[in-house]
Design a protein around this motif. Sequence first.
Motif, PDB file in Angstrom:
ATOM      1  N   SER A  72      55.759  80.893  57.252  1.00  0.00           N
ATOM      2  CA  SER A  72      56.927  81.015  56.393  1.00  0.00           C
ATOM      3  C   SER A  72      57.360  82.467  56.293  1.00  0.00           C
ATOM      4  O   SER A  72      56.548  83.394  56.319  1.00  0.00           O
ATOM      5  CB  SER A  72      56.609  80.478  54.993  1.00  0.00           C
ATOM      6  N   ALA A  73      58.670  82.671  56.197  1.00  0.00           N
ATOM      7  CA  ALA A  73      59.219  84.021  56.131  1.00  0.00           C
ATOM      8  C   ALA A  73      58.709  84.761  54.905  1.00  0.00           C
ATOM      9  O   ALA A  73      58.507  85.978  54.933  1.00  0.00           O
ATOM     10  CB  ALA A  73      60.748  83.953  56.109  1.00  0.00           C
ATOM     11  N   ILE A  74      58.487  84.005  53.822  1.00  0.00           N
ATOM     12  CA  ILE A  74      58.007  84.631  52.583  1.00  0.00           C
ATOM     13  C   ILE A  74      56.651  85.293  52.822  1.00  0.00           C
ATOM     14  O   ILE A  74      56.355  86.361  52.281  1.00  0.00           O
ATOM     15  CB  ILE A  74      57.907  83.586  51.455  1.00  0.00           C
ATOM     16  N   LEU A  75      55.816  84.680  53.664  1.00  0.00           N
ATOM     17  CA  LEU A  75      54.482  85.229  53.929  1.00  0.00           C
ATOM     18  C   LEU A  75      54.505  86.264  55.047  1.00  0.00           C
ATOM     19  O   LEU A  75      53.781  87.264  54.997  1.00  0.00           O
ATOM     20  CB  LEU A  75      53.533  84.094  54.297  1.00  0.00           C
ATOM     21  N   ARG A  76      55.344  86.037  56.050  1.00  0.00           N
ATOM     22  CA  ARG A  76      55.363  86.935  57.210  1.00  0.00           C
ATOM     23  C   ARG A  76      55.755  88.355  56.832  1.00  0.00           C
ATOM     24  O   ARG A  76      55.162  89.318  57.321  1.00  0.00           O
ATOM     25  CB  ARG A  76      56.322  86.399  58.277  1.00  0.00           C
ATOM     26  N   VAL A  77      56.736  88.503  55.959  1.00  0.00           N
ATOM     27  CA  VAL A  77      57.225  89.848  55.612  1.00  0.00           C
ATOM     28  C   VAL A  77      56.128  90.707  54.990  1.00  0.00           C
ATOM     29  O   VAL A  77      55.879  91.833  55.453  1.00  0.00           O
ATOM     30  CB  VAL A  77      58.458  89.758  54.688  1.00  0.00           C
ATOM     31  N   PRO A  78      55.437  90.248  53.948  1.00  0.00           N
ATOM     32  CA  PRO A  78      54.387  91.112  53.373  1.00  0.00           C
ATOM     33  C   PRO A  78      53.204  91.338  54.316  1.00  0.00           C
ATOM     34  O   PRO A  78      52.589  92.401  54.295  1.00  0.00           O
ATOM     35  CB  PRO A  78      53.948  90.371  52.113  1.00  0.00           C
ATOM     36  N   VAL A  79      52.880  90.334  55.143  1.00  0.00           N
ATOM     37  CA  VAL A  79      51.766  90.504  56.082  1.00  0.00           C
ATOM     38  C   VAL A  79      52.124  91.546  57.137  1.00  0.00           C
ATOM     39  O   VAL A  79      51.333  92.456  57.427  1.00  0.00           O
ATOM     40  CB  VAL A  79      51.391  89.172  56.743  1.00  0.00           C
TER      41      VAL A  79
END
Length: 302
Positions: free
Chosen positions: A4-11
């Motif tokens: 998910s984009a929500i998780l990819r950005v912070p990772v």
Amino acid sequence: MVNSAILRVPVFASATVLTGLVLLGFSGEFFAPGNSAAVVRPLAGILLLPLTAVLWRMKAPRRALFSLAWAIVALGSVAPSFFTSGVECTRGCVKLYQKNLLSKAWPRYPLADDIIASGAEIVTLQEVSDHNRQYMAKLFGHYPNAVTCTFRPAQDVAVLTSLPAVDRSEFCLTEAGLAGIQVLAPNGRPIWVLSIHLEWPFPFDQDHQSQIIAKRIAELDGPVLIAGDFNMVPWAGNVQRIQQAAGTDRLGAFHNTFRLGGWLLPLPIDMVLVPKGASGGVGLRPYMGSDHLGVLARISLP
């Protein structure tokens, strides 16, 4: 969910920041902020490992391998020295006791007794205050040769020694946290013995101070033995600068010596630098009222 984009950005952002810290941490000899980044190099390497697994699960193999590579670089550059075993000194040894006293007021009788009982021929001290002098008068009276130099208010640096001193060799680097004296080692050869106390790193003035100290040390004629509170990890540029100027190697394994350090953020900031070709090992002594552990070194000089 993993993609998910929500998780990819912070990772992705976390991996980028941590990798950047590792890279920055290798620049300390030329760029002052790099020394502060070097302090967190092991932590950055540890954190990159789980991020590598997450990036792989996200089907970002290039990012994952890149993060893994820098995790290995970060940990590989420091981890071996945490497991280095020193060489037992059995003949012609010199004992050195290094201690940041902590200038705050309370009696120091047990610490003075511990230093004397160690049999150290050389003692290097930082944060020497009038209070410490009062409660450690027995220690200062025990050693016939002493050099004390003004540093920060109530935080002088000092070298005490029972070894024969070379006449008029003692010196202070005014307000720069360096005290020195040349003595005759048990093998009869002269050697400079220095006590050092560095400021905190960037944004404080440690980088400039280390340059001043390195320049003065480079002017000394003969082998140099340095101990002190460097307020910096041994793999950072400011410490490397001083090591290179003195022609020394760090003695023994990395040991966390400051109360605020730990296995996630090791702070082996109290250390002993010995002339190339010297051997020996170091052990830790209790806090005894300070926020720094003592370091007791047994050194076989070349």
